[in-house]
Enzyme design. Structure first.
Site, PDB file in Angstrom:
ATOM      1  N   GLU A  91      19.921   9.661  31.473  1.00 46.68           N
ATOM      2  CA  GLU A  91      18.928   9.241  30.718  1.00 46.68           C
ATOM      3  C   GLU A  91      19.745   9.096  29.277  1.00 46.68           C
ATOM      4  O   GLU A  91      19.965  10.008  28.558  1.00 46.68           O
ATOM      5  CB  GLU A  91      17.843  10.327  30.659  1.00 46.68           C
ATOM      6  CG  GLU A  91      16.557   9.904  29.943  1.00 46.68           C
ATOM      7  CD  GLU A  91      15.532  11.163  30.022  1.00 46.68           C
ATOM      8  OE1 GLU A  91      15.440  11.756  29.221  1.00 46.68           O
ATOM      9  OE2 GLU A  91      14.733  10.935  31.028  1.00 46.68           O
ATOM     10  N   ASP A 136      12.418  16.657  19.439  1.00 45.22           N
ATOM     11  CA  ASP A 136      13.653  17.344  19.668  1.00 45.22           C
ATOM     12  C   ASP A 136      14.160  18.594  19.124  1.00 45.22           C
ATOM     13  O   ASP A 136      13.601  18.335  17.991  1.00 45.22           O
ATOM     14  CB  ASP A 136      14.739  16.021  19.831  1.00 45.22           C
ATOM     15  CG  ASP A 136      14.639  15.141  20.745  1.00 45.22           C
ATOM     16  OD1 ASP A 136      14.604  15.378  22.046  1.00 45.22           O
ATOM     17  OD2 ASP A 136      15.029  13.961  20.665  1.00 45.22           O
TER      18      ASP A 136
END
Length: 281
Positions: free
Chosen positions: A42, A53
């Protein structure tokens, strides 16, 4: 129908990396993943200040951006990398605002497919633009990875499952930032996995967030998902290598060995009869 991204008979593994961190090593890292039997890379086109994140991935993105990594540089490298891969498939992750906003969807989808990406995950795509991008991806024969949470509404789960044909649903283990695990554990996602499969039989489901060790992979497998996605743990190894002057490839290979000494069998195939050996004539 394109070939499934994860094997039907084995529990799959995807690894998240930011392109461009460390600079100039994407091909080496991808070939290492390929040799180790990882199913999916990914690969993120780095973008700043991601709200989903944690600090490890955000620092990685900042380093990659400092080195001038863009969608165009990533696609150029992917074009030369893809023919060298045997098992590994690349799913491109691109942020709409940072990387896609000013591009024509149809032309961009064709460019990404031509570079060799097996699917695309568009981060933070505005809902009003989803039909436009879905049409562009269909025309380019480029599957899309969709996302959802355990707490998503039934309508959202259904849309995610049905929109992921040819790719997979990224089931985010919990609300929060990458690198953190769900309080109830990954096995508790079994109900959501079942609901996704009920909405679209045969859809593949990969679980991410908080997957750092072999025990986490076993727990995700126990939920019935097709694969686990390892992100922050892999990015942290590369960060540590750069900080201490170690080889990032060696560090990544060590993590993969720790994560999956033998690959766990899928629960529904664990007791399947063995195929009889064929005696050579």
């Amino acid at each position: 129908m394109p070939e499934p991204l994860f094997p039907a008979s084995e529990f799959g593994l995807a690894v998240f990396l930011n392109a461009g961190d460390p600079p100039g090593r994407l091909t080496d890292l991808a070939l290492t993943l390929d040799d180790a039997g990882v199913d999916v890379l990914e690969l993120a086109v780095p973008f700043p200040n991601s709200p989903t994140d944690g600090p490890v991935i955000r620092r990685s993105a900042a380093r990659a951006l400092t080195h001038g990594t863009t969608l165009d540089t990533v696609l150029a490298e992917l074009t030369t990398l893809t023919p060298r891969l045997h098992r590994l498939k690349t799913v491109l992750l691109a942020d709409w605002s940072h990387s896609l906003r000013h591009r024509d969807p149809a032309a961009c989808a064709r460019q990404i497919a031509h570079a060799g990406a097996a699917a695309l995950l568009v981060h933070a795509l505005p809902p009003r633009l989803r039909p436009l991008w879905q049409h562009a991806l269909e025309q380019a024969h480029l599957p899309q990875v969709t996302t959802c949470y355990p707490a998503s509404t039934p309508e959202t789960l259904t849309a995610a499952a049905r929109g992921a044909s040819g790719a997979y649903v990224y089931l985010v283990a919990h609300y929060g930032r990458s690198g953190t695990a769900p309080g109830a554990g990954h096995r508790a996602l079994a109900g959501t996995v079942t609901a996704l499969r009920a909405a679209a039989p045969g859809v593949q489901v990969a679980v991410g967030f908080g997957v750092k060790a072999a025990a986490d992979l076993d727990a995700v497998a126990g939920s019935g998902a097709d694969a686990a996605i390892v992100g922050s743990a892999a990015v942290a190894r590369l960060e540590d290598a750069q900080r201490h002057g170690h080889d990032p490839v060696t560090q990544l290979r060590a993590l993969l060995t720790e994560l999956r000494p033998p690959r766990p069998a899928r629960p529904d195939t664990a007791h399947a009869p063995a195929t009889p050996a064929t005696n050579p004539a």
